[in-house]
Scaffold this motif. Structure first.
Motif, PDB file in Angstrom:
ATOM      1  N   MET A   1      21.263 123.298   6.190  1.00 54.41           N
ATOM      2  CA  MET A   1      20.126 124.163   6.485  1.00 54.41           C
ATOM      3  C   MET A   1      20.639 125.587   6.726  1.00 54.41           C
ATOM      4  SD  MET A   1      16.821 124.103   6.890  1.00 54.41           S
ATOM      5  CE  MET A   1      15.509 125.076   7.592  1.00 54.41           C
ATOM      6  N   SER A   2      20.052 126.555   6.046  1.00 53.12           N
ATOM      7  CA  SER A   2      20.473 127.942   6.218  1.00 53.12           C
ATOM      8  C   SER A   2      19.355 128.757   6.851  1.00 53.12           C
ATOM      9  CB  SER A   2      20.875 128.558   4.871  1.00 53.12           C
ATOM     10  OG  SER A   2      19.764 128.570   3.989  1.00 53.12           O
ATOM     11  N   ARG A   3      19.720 129.916   7.354  1.00 56.64           N
ATOM     12  CA  ARG A   3      18.758 130.829   7.951  1.00 56.64           C
ATOM     13  C   ARG A   3      19.272 132.249   7.782  1.00 56.64           C
ATOM     14  NH1 ARG A   3      18.497 131.579  14.182  1.00 56.64           N
ATOM     15  NH2 ARG A   3      17.822 133.566  13.309  1.00 56.64           N
ATOM     16  N   ALA A   4      18.416 133.206   8.082  1.00 53.15           N
ATOM     17  CA  ALA A   4      18.789 134.617   7.984  1.00 53.15           C
ATOM     18  C   ALA A   4      19.269 135.129   9.334  1.00 53.15           C
ATOM     19  CB  ALA A   4      17.596 135.435   7.501  1.00 53.15           C
ATOM     20  N   TYR A   5      20.293 135.978   9.295  1.00 52.31           N
ATOM     21  CA  TYR A   5      20.829 136.640  10.486  1.00 52.31           C
ATOM     22  C   TYR A   5      20.796 138.150  10.251  1.00 52.31           C
ATOM     23  CZ  TYR A   5      22.765 132.002  11.513  1.00 52.31           C
ATOM     24  OH  TYR A   5      22.921 130.657  11.753  1.00 52.31           O
ATOM     25  N   ALA A   6      20.199 138.869  11.172  1.00 55.53           N
ATOM     26  CA  ALA A   6      20.117 140.339  11.063  1.00 55.53           C
ATOM     27  C   ALA A   6      21.345 140.952  11.720  1.00 55.53           C
ATOM     28  CB  ALA A   6      18.843 140.848  11.727  1.00 55.53           C
ATOM     29  N   THR A   7      22.468 140.925  11.016  1.00 54.04           N
ATOM     30  CA  THR A   7      23.725 141.373  11.609  1.00 54.04           C
ATOM     31  C   THR A   7      23.895 142.882  11.499  1.00 54.04           C
ATOM     32  OG1 THR A   7      25.129 141.246   9.628  1.00 54.04           O
ATOM     33  CG2 THR A   7      24.739 139.196  10.825  1.00 54.04           C
ATOM     34  N   ARG A   8      24.753 143.380  12.346  1.00 58.79           N
ATOM     35  CA  ARG A   8      25.182 144.780  12.256  1.00 58.79           C
ATOM     36  C   ARG A   8      26.700 144.822  12.227  1.00 58.79           C
ATOM     37  NH1 ARG A   8      21.371 148.551  12.523  1.00 58.79           N
ATOM     38  NH2 ARG A   8      19.307 147.930  13.240  1.00 58.79           N
ATOM     39  N   VAL A   9      27.227 145.807  11.539  1.00 59.97           N
ATOM     40  CA  VAL A   9      28.675 145.961  11.444  1.00 59.97           C
ATOM     41  C   VAL A   9      29.211 146.349  12.813  1.00 59.97           C
ATOM     42  CG1 VAL A   9      30.560 147.251  10.390  1.00 59.97           C
ATOM     43  CG2 VAL A   9      28.557 146.607   9.016  1.00 59.97           C
ATOM     44  N   ALA A  10      30.107 145.508  13.348  1.00 63.48           N
ATOM     45  CA  ALA A  10      30.722 145.796  14.640  1.00 63.48           C
ATOM     46  C   ALA A  10      32.077 146.476  14.479  1.00 63.48           C
ATOM     47  CB  ALA A  10      30.893 144.508  15.444  1.00 63.48           C
ATOM     48  N   ALA A  11      32.763 146.183  13.375  1.00 66.06           N
ATOM     49  CA  ALA A  11      34.072 146.792  13.141  1.00 66.06           C
ATOM     50  C   ALA A  11      34.399 146.735  11.663  1.00 66.06           C
ATOM     51  CB  ALA A  11      35.159 146.066  13.944  1.00 66.06           C
ATOM     52  N   VAL A  12      35.179 147.709  11.217  1.00 64.05           N
ATOM     53  CA  VAL A  12      35.645 147.784   9.825  1.00 64.05           C
ATOM     54  C   VAL A  12      37.160 147.948   9.860  1.00 64.05           C
ATOM     55  CG1 VAL A  12      35.491 148.975   7.614  1.00 64.05           C
ATOM     56  CG2 VAL A  12      33.501 148.938   9.148  1.00 64.05           C
ATOM     57  N   ARG A  13      37.848 147.118   9.096  1.00 63.69           N
ATOM     58  CA  ARG A  13      39.309 147.209   9.061  1.00 63.69           C
ATOM     59  C   ARG A  13      39.789 147.169   7.617  1.00 63.69           C
ATOM     60  NH1 ARG A  13      43.594 142.684  11.372  1.00 63.69           N
ATOM     61  NH2 ARG A  13      45.510 143.818  10.847  1.00 63.69           N
ATOM     62  N   ARG A  14      40.479 148.195   7.203  1.00 62.16           N
ATOM     63  CA  ARG A  14      41.063 148.225   5.856  1.00 62.16           C
ATOM     64  C   ARG A  14      42.340 147.407   5.890  1.00 62.16           C
ATOM     65  NH1 ARG A  14      39.488 151.582   1.423  1.00 62.16           N
ATOM     66  NH2 ARG A  14      40.595 150.751  -0.383  1.00 62.16           N
ATOM     67  N   MET A  15      42.298 146.224   5.270  1.00 59.30           N
ATOM     68  CA  MET A  15      43.428 145.312   5.311  1.00 59.30           C
ATOM     69  C   MET A  15      44.520 145.686   4.315  1.00 59.30           C
ATOM     70  SD  MET A  15      42.382 143.134   7.606  1.00 59.30           S
ATOM     71  CE  MET A  15      43.427 141.701   7.371  1.00 59.30           C
ATOM     72  N   SER A  16      44.104 146.255   3.182  1.00 63.02           N
ATOM     73  CA  SER A  16      45.028 146.589   2.102  1.00 63.02           C
ATOM     74  C   SER A  16      44.279 147.487   1.137  1.00 63.02           C
ATOM     75  CB  SER A  16      45.494 145.293   1.402  1.00 63.02           C
ATOM     76  OG  SER A  16      44.464 144.787   0.577  1.00 63.02           O
ATOM     77  N   PRO A  17      44.923 147.931   0.048  1.00 64.63           N
ATOM     78  CA  PRO A  17      44.192 148.787  -0.898  1.00 64.63           C
ATOM     79  C   PRO A  17      42.905 148.168  -1.425  1.00 64.63           C
ATOM     80  CG  PRO A  17      46.535 148.905  -1.347  1.00 64.63           C
ATOM     81  CD  PRO A  17      46.359 147.832  -0.313  1.00 64.63           C
ATOM     82  N   HIS A  18      42.849 146.834  -1.549  1.00 64.59           N
ATOM     83  CA  HIS A  18      41.683 146.199  -2.160  1.00 64.59           C
ATOM     84  C   HIS A  18      40.914 145.254  -1.238  1.00 64.59           C
ATOM     85  CE1 HIS A  18      44.013 147.454  -5.752  1.00 64.59           C
ATOM     86  NE2 HIS A  18      42.826 147.637  -6.280  1.00 64.59           N
ATOM     87  N   PHE A  19      41.308 145.120   0.012  1.00 65.12           N
ATOM     88  CA  PHE A  19      40.597 144.240   0.940  1.00 65.12           C
ATOM     89  C   PHE A  19      40.127 145.023   2.161  1.00 65.12           C
ATOM     90  CE2 PHE A  19      43.180 140.995  -1.261  1.00 65.12           C
ATOM     91  CZ  PHE A  19      42.194 140.054  -1.545  1.00 65.12           C
ATOM     92  N   VAL A  20      38.830 144.894   2.469  1.00 63.42           N
ATOM     93  CA  VAL A  20      38.257 145.493   3.671  1.00 63.42           C
ATOM     94  C   VAL A  20      37.576 144.384   4.464  1.00 63.42           C
ATOM     95  CG1 VAL A  20      36.655 147.190   4.620  1.00 63.42           C
ATOM     96  CG2 VAL A  20      37.871 147.684   2.493  1.00 63.42           C
TER      97      VAL A  20
END
Length: 296
Positions: free
Chosen positions: A1-20
């Motif tokens: 069973m799935s549902r919707a979540y109204a999320t907000r970005v809490a943090a952003v981390r650049r892991m590598s040139p191509h992964f965030v």
């Protein structure tokens, strides 16, 4: 069973040139709990003006997947927002957070474009499992059954899922994991209690799928001749054949999980069954994306 979540970005981390990595937060994520693994979710990306269409996601009870999807399909093209499928990198119900890793490759695709400009506080709607229901584990394809010797193989789109699976494996598991990534700088830290050997395969200019295909074929050559023998006939995959199939390898010692670009992954699955003699029941393969085609 799935549902919707109204999320907000809490943090952003650049892991590598191509992964965030995005940490998404919402009080209701306390119900998002399935154990992780290769848990698939849908991400509702905002329209260019930052808004989302009204699909009735917040009414009670929330609409089913088919209800909101049909409502989305019925919208005029100019009114639709992009929807993309991702796998969760980490789930922390107690902290009301999940982590989602994006592969960024410029601003041509809507998901990559959003990831390159998003900042803490930005909204992102997530369609994911509701742990209060018995079938909350829908969207998890990892299913080794009785097998404890495993092969994990995928390109960068499968890296979050493979890393989450590796981190879940107990020490009784052995095998190999092959992760193809765009460059040497995209090799990410991953821990596992298992004895699965982890191999990162930077393309660094090679063609997509080339390093992964070579590594898996080498694995096949090194594999003992009598390791698994389904010996099944395998018809060539045609345009209408499935690009996604989940196996249930009960009674087998070996299990393979393959995910990434559909053409590469289906060719590897064909090689395993037709050439190496594995049973279809031992190989799960997921065409996460297909070259030249947008996916939702």
């Amino acid at each position: 069973m799935s549902r919707a979540y109204a999320t907000r970005v809490a943090a952003v981390r650049r892991m590598s040139p191509h992964f965030v990595r995005f940490t998404l937060a919402d009080e209701e994520l306390r119900h998002f709990h399935t154990g992780g693994l290769d848990q698939r979710i849908k991400l509702f990306l905002p329209r260019p003006d930052g808004t989302f269409p009204d699909l009735g996601l917040w009414r009670e009870p929330q609409p089913s997947l088919m209800e909101w999807y049909n409502a989305w399909r019925a919208l005029a093209e100019s009114e639709r927002n992009p929807i993309r499928t991702y796998t969760v990198r980490d789930i922390r119900p107690a902290e009301r957070e999940i982590d989602v890793d994006f592969v960024v490759h410029g601003t041509e695709g809507p998901a990559s474009a959003w990831a390159l400009s998003a900042a803490p506080g930005d909204e992102l709607i997530v369609i994911g499992p509701d742990g209060r229901h018995e079938n909350a584990g829908a969207g998890i394809e990892w299913s080794p059954g009785t097998a404890t010797e495993v092969l994990l193989a995928g390109d960068e789109t499968a890296v979050p899922a493979i890393c989450a699976i590796l981190e879940s494996l107990p020490e009784t598991f052995t095998g190999e994991a092959y992760l193809e990534v765009p460059s040497e700088q995209d090799v990410l830290p991953v821990r596992t209690a298992s004895a699965v050997a982890v191999h990162w395969l930077p393309r660094d200019g090679a063609a997509l799928g080339e390093p992964l295909t070579a590594a898996v074929r080498d694995w096949g050559r090194r594999r003992s001749e009598g390791a698994a023998g389904g010996g099944e006939e395998f018809a060539e995959i045609g345009a209408e054949d499935p690009l996604w199939e989940v196996s249930e390898p009960e009674g087998f010692r070996e299990y393979a999980w393959l995910a990434g670009e559909a053409g590469v992954i289906t060719a590897l699955r064909r090689h395993m069954v037709k050439d190496l003699g594995l049973s279809r029941k031992q190989v799960s393969f997921m065409g996460y994306w297909k070259r030249g085609r947008a996916s939702s």
